[in-house]
Design an enzyme around this catalytic site. Structure first.
Site, PDB file in Angstrom:
ATOM      1  CB  CYS A 161     -10.719  -2.591  -0.016  1.00 38.72           C
ATOM      2  SG  CYS A 161     -10.047  -2.160  -1.643  1.00 38.72           S
ATOM      3  CG  ASN A 213      -0.366  -0.065   2.537  1.00 38.85           C
ATOM      4  OD1 ASN A 213       0.583  -0.810   2.771  1.00 38.85           O
ATOM      5  ND2 ASN A 213      -0.913   0.698   3.471  1.00 38.85           N
ATOM      6  CB  CYS A 267      -8.411  -4.960  -3.722  1.00 38.34           C
ATOM      7  SG  CYS A 267      -7.287  -3.535  -3.810  1.00 38.34           S
ATOM      8  CB  CYS A 314      -5.106  -1.488  -2.330  1.00 33.84           C
ATOM      9  SG  CYS A 314      -6.504  -0.586  -1.658  1.00 33.84           S
ATOM     10  CD  GLU A 339      -1.313   5.264   4.651  1.00 32.06           C
ATOM     11  OE1 GLU A 339      -1.975   4.404   5.240  1.00 32.06           O
ATOM     12  OE2 GLU A 339      -0.711   6.176   5.252  1.00 32.06           O
ATOM     13  CD  GLU A 389      -5.155  -6.135  -1.307  1.00 33.86           C
ATOM     14  OE1 GLU A 389      -5.750  -6.615  -0.337  1.00 33.86           O
ATOM     15  OE2 GLU A 389      -4.804  -4.939  -1.370  1.00 33.86           O
TER      16      GLU A 389
END
Length: 138
Positions: free
Chosen positions: A91, A47, A94, A58, A49, A60
């Site tokens: 999520c 991830n 994803c 993300c 940010e 994934e």
């Protein structure tokens, strides 16, 4: 990425190692992901940010982007790891991204840093997913 001839390493180990490179200065919630393709290659993601939420990426999605950049399109296995009390599922976005490149029976292993794991199929994670079949009349 590493090739299938490389030293045997579990997909969770790949995700655990790459997680160390996550960029999560705002949430301090580092996530690592690793995907294996039907050709046996492994692609990893973290991830990333951004101070301008929700502009991050993300883990994934990063692994899937690396797979596609290498010219591959079929996932055979997924692993995701985070430092959480229970295994953290991908999520919703994803889940749809994984379903784009993985069949319904592909196993997604979710893990914690202290060794708890949970396995689910793509179909279990995203029942009733949107597919290209829904666009058949387009």
């Amino acid at each position: 990425m590493h090739k299938k001839g490389a030293a045997k390493m579990s997909l969770i180990d790949d995700a655990r190692k790459v997680r160390e490179n996550a960029y999560a200065p705002y949430s301090n919630f580092a996530v690592g992901a690793a995907i294996k393709t039907i050709d046996g290659n492994v692609y990893k993601g973290i991830n990333v940010e951004n101070v301008a939420y929700p502009e991050g990426t993300c883990a994934e999605a990063g692994a899937i982007a690396a797979m596609c950049a290498a010219g591959e399109r079929q996932i055979s296995e997924v692993a995701v790891i985070a430092d959480a009390p229970a295994p953290v599922p991908p999520c919703g976005g994803c889940r749809q991204k994984i379903a784009e490149f993985a069949g319904p029976d592909v196993v997604v292993t979710m893990a914690t840093m202290d060794g708890k794991t949970l396995q689910m199929t793509v179909a279990d994670l995203l029942p009733g997913r949107f597919t290209a079949d829904h666009m058949a009349n387009s």
